[in-house]
Design an enzyme around this catalytic site. Sequence first.
Site, PDB file in Angstrom:
ATOM      1  N   SER A   1       0.860  -1.280  -0.106  1.00 58.79           N
ATOM      2  CA  SER A   1      -0.025  -0.021   0.100  1.00 58.79           C
ATOM      3  C   SER A   1       0.978   1.219   0.238  1.00 58.79           C
ATOM      4  CB  SER A   1      -0.936  -0.222   1.024  1.00 58.79           C
ATOM      5  OG  SER A   1      -0.516  -0.097   2.453  1.00 58.79           O
ATOM      6  N   GLU A   2       1.971   1.278   0.707  1.00 61.09           N
ATOM      7  CA  GLU A   2       2.993   2.340   0.605  1.00 61.09           C
ATOM      8  C   GLU A   2       4.243   1.819   0.944  1.00 61.09           C
ATOM      9  OE1 GLU A   2      -0.345   5.001   1.151  1.00 61.09           O
ATOM     10  OE2 GLU A   2      -0.127   3.110   2.254  1.00 61.09           O
ATOM     11  N   THR A   3       5.465   2.485   0.033  1.00 63.69           N
ATOM     12  CA  THR A   3       6.674   2.699   0.147  1.00 63.69           C
ATOM     13  C   THR A   3       7.234   3.919   0.624  1.00 63.69           C
ATOM     14  OG1 THR A   3       7.144   0.912  -1.256  1.00 63.69           O
ATOM     15  CG2 THR A   3       8.957   2.126  -0.747  1.00 63.69           C
TER      16      THR A   3
ATOM     17  N   HIS B   1       1.198   4.634   8.578  1.00 57.72           N
ATOM     18  CA  HIS B   1       1.894   3.376   9.018  1.00 57.72           C
ATOM     19  C   HIS B   1       2.983   3.366   8.506  1.00 57.72           C
ATOM     20  CE1 HIS B   1       0.811   1.918   4.857  1.00 57.72           C
ATOM     21  NE2 HIS B   1       1.547   1.135   5.007  1.00 57.72           N
TER      22      HIS B   1
END
Length: 282
Positions: free
Chosen positions: A54-56, A91
Site C-alpha cells: 500500500s505504501e513505500t 503506517h
Amino acid sequence: MLGIRARKPAGLPMVQVDAFSDERFRGNPAAVVVLDQPLDDATLLAIAAENNLSETAFLLRSHADGLDLATPSRWSIRWFTPTTEVDLCGHATLASAHVVLGQLEPDAERVEFSSRSGLLTVSRDHQAPDRLCMNFPADPPQPCPADGALSHALGATPRELLVASYWVAVFDTQAEVRALAPDFAALAKLPPGEVIATAPADGDELDFVSRFFAPGVGIDEDPVTGSAHCILAPYWAARLAKQRLRARQISARGGFIECVMRGDRVELIGRCVGYARGTIDL
C-alpha cells in the site's frame, strides 16, 4: 587492467515492516527505502509499484526546511502507493521511525521527518519501550449532505456523512462496518476515491472501529491507516468526550492504534514488527 574488478555500486537498503501490530503478518506492511541521494520521481514510483504494497516510504537525511543539520535524527520522507505519491501516510511513517530508531540511530529518542504535510515527529513511548508515538496534524471532519452515489458504492447508507481529506461514513454498529462489501470501481469515481467507514466498538476494550477504502489511489482496502485516524480521533474525541481513544481497524489483517488529542495535533501510538531486509539493485 588484469587483476582488478570493477566495483559493483551499492544497492539501496530496504526494510519491510508490519506497522500497528506486535504480531508479524498483521497490521499494515510498509517498505522503507533509505536513500543516499535524491532519486527522480519516476524511479521512486517504479520501486513502489514493484513492491506492490500500500505504501513505500523513501528516507533521505534532511538538508532543507531549516532543520538543524547537526541533529542526526532528522530526515525527509516521501510516500508512494503503487500508482501515486501521497501527502501523508501514518503506517509507513511509523515503520520508518521503527527503522531509524531501531537500526540506524538506536541511541536517538526521537526522529523528525520533513514531509509534504509539514514536520512529523515520532518518539519512543517511555511507558512501553516497544511502542512509538507519532505527532501528526489533526484533520477534523465536517458534516456534509447525504450522497446517494457514495451509499450505493459502499453498499450501505451511513447514519452520518462527513468530509475532511477523505469521506467519513459513520455507521451505528461495528457489524455494519465489518459487513461492507464496496463497489471499488464506483468508489474510485467519487473524488478523492478514499472513504473511511467507522462505528462505535463493541464492548469496553475499544472506543471505535474503522475500515479504509482507497481505490482512488490504487488501494481497494488499506489494512491499517494512520492518516485516517487524524480525522477519526477528533471526531470520536468530541463525540465521546474523551481525549485518549483506543481504536482498531477491522480489515482482514487488522491493527490497533491508540489516539491522544493534543489541541490541533493528534498522537498516534503503535507498535511495529520487522519482516524482511534486502537491497534494491538499480
